[in-house]
Write an enzyme that holds these catalytic residues in place. Structure first.
Site, PDB file in Angstrom:
ATOM      1  NE  ARG A 149      -9.479   9.390  -1.710  1.00 23.82           N
ATOM      2  CZ  ARG A 149      -9.709   9.077  -0.457  1.00 23.82           C
ATOM      3  NH1 ARG A 149      -9.799   7.814  -0.105  1.00 23.82           N
ATOM      4  NH2 ARG A 149      -9.834  10.016   0.462  1.00 23.82           N
ATOM      5  NE  ARG A 153      -4.212  -1.553   0.311  1.00 25.31           N
ATOM      6  CZ  ARG A 153      -5.230  -1.738   1.133  1.00 25.31           C
ATOM      7  NH1 ARG A 153      -5.435  -0.911   2.128  1.00 25.31           N
ATOM      8  NH2 ARG A 153      -6.052  -2.730   0.940  1.00 25.31           N
ATOM      9  CE1 TYR A 155     -12.828  -7.353   1.727  1.00 19.89           C
ATOM     10  CE2 TYR A 155     -11.287  -8.963   0.835  1.00 19.89           C
ATOM     11  CZ  TYR A 155     -11.572  -7.927   1.706  1.00 19.89           C
ATOM     12  OH  TYR A 155     -10.607  -7.464   2.557  1.00 19.89           O
ATOM     13  CG  ASP A 171      -8.920  -3.006  -4.305  1.00 20.89           C
ATOM     14  OD1 ASP A 171      -8.344  -2.379  -3.401  1.00 20.89           O
ATOM     15  OD2 ASP A 171      -9.680  -3.962  -4.090  1.00 20.89           O
ATOM     16  NE  ARG A 214      -7.071   5.277   2.900  1.00 21.35           N
ATOM     17  CZ  ARG A 214      -7.885   4.406   3.509  1.00 21.35           C
ATOM     18  NH1 ARG A 214      -9.086   4.783   3.899  1.00 21.35           N
ATOM     19  NH2 ARG A 214      -7.487   3.179   3.743  1.00 21.35           N
TER      20      ARG A 214
HETATM   21  O1  CP3 Z   1       0.179  -1.751  -2.461  1.00 15.02           O
HETATM   22  C1  CP3 Z   1      -0.145  -0.816  -3.212  1.00 15.02           C
HETATM   23  O2  CP3 Z   1       0.284   0.352  -3.087  1.00 15.02           O
HETATM   24  C2  CP3 Z   1      -1.050  -1.113  -4.399  1.00 15.02           C
HETATM   25  C3  CP3 Z   1      -2.410  -0.800  -4.235  1.00 15.02           C
HETATM   26  C4  CP3 Z   1      -3.356  -1.778  -3.545  1.00 15.02           C
HETATM   27  C5  CP3 Z   1      -4.609  -1.340  -3.049  1.00 15.02           C
HETATM   28  N1  CP3 Z   1      -5.315  -2.427  -2.640  1.00 15.02           N
HETATM   29  C6  CP3 Z   1      -5.052   0.059  -3.020  1.00 15.02           C
HETATM   30  C7  CP3 Z   1      -6.189   0.430  -2.132  1.00 15.02           C
HETATM   31  C8  CP3 Z   1      -3.294  -3.157  -3.368  1.00 15.02           C
HETATM   32  C9  CP3 Z   1      -2.161  -4.115  -3.670  1.00 15.02           C
HETATM   33  C10 CP3 Z   1      -4.550  -3.562  -2.797  1.00 15.02           C
HETATM   34  C11 CP3 Z   1      -4.907  -4.966  -2.516  1.00 15.02           C
HETATM   35  C12 CP3 Z   1      -6.075  -5.252  -1.685  1.00 15.02           C
HETATM   36  N2  CP3 Z   1      -7.312  -4.672  -1.733  1.00 15.02           N
HETATM   37  C13 CP3 Z   1      -6.135  -6.296  -0.738  1.00 15.02           C
HETATM   38  C14 CP3 Z   1      -5.027  -7.263  -0.443  1.00 15.02           C
HETATM   39  C15 CP3 Z   1      -3.947  -6.633   0.338  1.00 15.02           C
HETATM   40  C16 CP3 Z   1      -4.293  -6.316   1.765  1.00 15.02           C
HETATM   41  O3  CP3 Z   1      -4.204  -5.135   2.111  1.00 15.02           O
HETATM   42  O4  CP3 Z   1      -4.641  -7.230   2.506  1.00 15.02           O
HETATM   43  C17 CP3 Z   1      -7.418  -6.289  -0.169  1.00 15.02           C
HETATM   44  C18 CP3 Z   1      -7.922  -7.205   0.918  1.00 15.02           C
HETATM   45  C19 CP3 Z   1      -8.173  -5.279  -0.825  1.00 15.02           C
HETATM   46  C20 CP3 Z   1      -9.605  -4.942  -0.629  1.00 15.02           C
HETATM   47  C21 CP3 Z   1      -9.741  -3.553  -0.176  1.00 15.02           C
HETATM   48  N3  CP3 Z   1      -9.594  -2.453  -0.988  1.00 15.02           N
HETATM   49  C22 CP3 Z   1     -10.057  -3.091   1.123  1.00 15.02           C
HETATM   50  C23 CP3 Z   1     -10.288  -3.970   2.326  1.00 15.02           C
HETATM   51  C24 CP3 Z   1     -10.076  -1.686   1.051  1.00 15.02           C
HETATM   52  C25 CP3 Z   1     -10.426  -0.714   2.148  1.00 15.02           C
HETATM   53  C26 CP3 Z   1      -9.152  -0.419   2.856  1.00 15.02           C
HETATM   54  C27 CP3 Z   1      -9.261   0.811   3.726  1.00 15.02           C
HETATM   55  O5  CP3 Z   1      -8.317   0.943   4.510  1.00 15.02           O
HETATM   56  O6  CP3 Z   1     -10.213   1.580   3.611  1.00 15.02           O
HETATM   57  C28 CP3 Z   1      -9.753  -1.296  -0.262  1.00 15.02           C
HETATM   58  C29 CP3 Z   1      -9.592   0.066  -0.789  1.00 15.02           C
HETATM   59  C30 CP3 Z   1      -8.189   0.465  -1.127  1.00 15.02           C
HETATM   60  N4  CP3 Z   1      -7.357  -0.257  -1.935  1.00 15.02           N
HETATM   61  C31 CP3 Z   1      -7.524   1.680  -0.767  1.00 15.02           C
HETATM   62  C32 CP3 Z   1      -6.273   1.658  -1.416  1.00 15.02           C
HETATM   63  C33 CP3 Z   1      -5.231   2.761  -1.417  1.00 15.02           C
HETATM   64  C34 CP3 Z   1      -8.128   2.784   0.085  1.00 15.02           C
HETATM   65  C35 CP3 Z   1      -9.085   3.517  -0.766  1.00 15.02           C
HETATM   66  C36 CP3 Z   1      -9.072   5.008  -0.553  1.00 15.02           C
HETATM   67  O7  CP3 Z   1      -8.188   5.690  -1.116  1.00 15.02           O
HETATM   68  O8  CP3 Z   1      -9.967   5.489   0.159  1.00 15.02           O
END
Ligand code: CP3
Length: 355
Positions: free
Chosen positions: A41, A28, A155, A78, A32
């Site tokens: 964003r 990640r 999910y 994602d 943010r």
């Molecule tokens: O690593 C990176 O920089 C690449 C980007 C990336 C994102 N999601 C961006 C993201 C990667 C590799 C993921 C994978 C992902 N997404 C996983 C597996 C990795 C892990 O973290 O366990 C999972 C389970 C998801 C599903 C997902 N997407 C969730 C649970 C959420 C909410 C997270 C939160 O903290 O709100 C997301 C949204 C998401 N994916 C964000 C980002 C930067 C936050 C969205 C925002 O900007 O508001």
């Protein structure tokens, strides 16, 4: 060790070839905690629009590379793009997390699903990969990724993030055939999705099995690991010699490292509960290890972060085969100055381990 070209450090570590310093990237890393990410964003409108606009997704992929001395970029996207392309109606709202309007809960709903065509249905991802490769111009390699079938299924069946996974586990226990059919469709989807990412220019691939660790040993083998093995075999078959190295990360999978390493992957991601010294003894002769600092350490004082980096480097010990990372994604409220410190300290303190 002579200085390794920085662009090669990460890929050489995955091959366990000699390098000059331990490479680092952060799960990640585009997110943010970076003010420039929040600005982009806002420009996009919301998170999904950001993912689906290649120019903007490319921009945020590069932001952490411009700010820090990271050794790899990871595609900004994602894991839920696949179920979104299957028509489940994904929304991702701030403070709520991902939600599906049409979760998949019945046998009928599962049998109606089909694997998306990556170029037709997920073309925006491939376009982002091509743009990022061109913008990076060889500075650092680009990692593509997908979710594991099990993690995607959690999910899709629960309809949102879950604490106890009771809906998806009930399907697994009471309707194992339906669960296997869902996982099979997802495995096929991940094979063609990652093949397309590799063909578009991804130089390493990571499979996020974020929720594999909530399963029993037996269910992990049957409902998560076997599908990840199938994906690796499928990628071998599709891409032959051009198959990029693969990193498998099962969060909470520390007890099963030998099984994870036996899938044919080149790297195994470790969460922070794993002792990296023991992990190296168990599987370090077969795969590269990626990890594994507790993400919460980035809230600690500087000297404590430096101390922790030294402990992890020392526990892994001398030689190649380690990619430094956090044990899971970075938290949104981390101070980015701490990230700069971490990246620089890993490079500085790791030099003696590569003589
Ligand atoms: O690593 C990176 O920089 C690449 C980007 C990336 C994102 N999601 C961006 C993201 C990667 C590799 C993921 C994978 C992902 N997404 C996983 C597996 C990795 C892990 O973290 O366990 C999972 C389970 C998801 C599903 C997902 N997407 C969730 C649970 C959420 C909410 C997270 C939160 O903290 O709100 C997301 C949204 C998401 N994916 C964000 C980002 C930067 C936050 C969205 C925002 O900007 O508001």
């Amino acid at each position: 060790m002579e200085s390794t070209n920085k662009s090669e450090r990460f890929l050489r570590a995955l091959q366990r070839k000699p390098i000059d310093r331990t490479p680092i990237w952060i799960m990640r890393q585009a997110g943010r905690y970076l003010p420039e990410y929040r600005a982009t964003r806002a420009k996009a409108g919301d998170f999904l629009k950001l993912c689906k606009t290649p120019e903007l997704a490319c921009e945020v992929t590069l932001q952490p590379i411009q700010r820090f001395d990271l050794d790899a970029a990871i595609l900004f996207s994602d894991i839920l793009t696949i179920p979104d392309a299957m028509g489940l109606g994904l929304t991702v709202d701030e403070g709520v997390g991902p939600r599906f309007a049409n979760p998949v809960r019945s046998k009928d709903a599962v049998y109606r699903l089909s694997a998306p065509d990556p170029e037709a249905d997920l073309g925006y991802v491939m376009e982002t990969v091509r743009l990022v490769r061109s913008e990076l111009d060889g500075r650092v390699p680009l990692i593509g990724f997908a979710g594991s079938p099990w993690t995607l299924a959690t999910y899709m069946v629960e309809g949102q993030s879950s604490k106890d996974f009771s809906v998806v586990k009930t399907m697994m226990f009471d309707q194992p055939e339906t669960a296997h059919r869902l996982l099979q469709t997802l495995a096929q989807s991940v094979i063609s999705y990652l093949t397309a990412q590799a063909n578009a220019g991804a130089q390493a691939l990571m499979i996020f099995d974020t929720w594999g660790g909530v399963l029993t040993r037996r269910d992990y083998d049957a409902f998560s690991l076997s599908y990840m093995s199938q994906i690796i075999a499928g990628l071998d078959d599709q891409l032959k010699e051009a198959r990029p190295p693969i990193i498998l990360f099962t969060k909470g999978g520390g007890q099963w490292l030998e099984s994870t390493a036996a899938t044919g992957c080149e790297g195994v991601g470790l969460d922070w509960t794993v002792d990296i010294k023991q992990a190296r003894r168990r599987i370090g002769d077969r795969v590269c290890l990626q990890g594994n600092m507790d993400p919460n350490l980035l809230y600690a004082r500087e000297h404590r972060i430096i101390e922790e980096v030294e402990i992890i480097l020392q526990q892994y010990g001398s030689g190649s085969g380690h990619v430094f990372n956090l044990g899971h994604g970075i938290h949104p409220t981390i101070d980015h100055a701490r990230v700069k410190l971490l990246v620089d300290v890993v490079h500085e303190l790791s030099m003696p381990y590569h003589k």
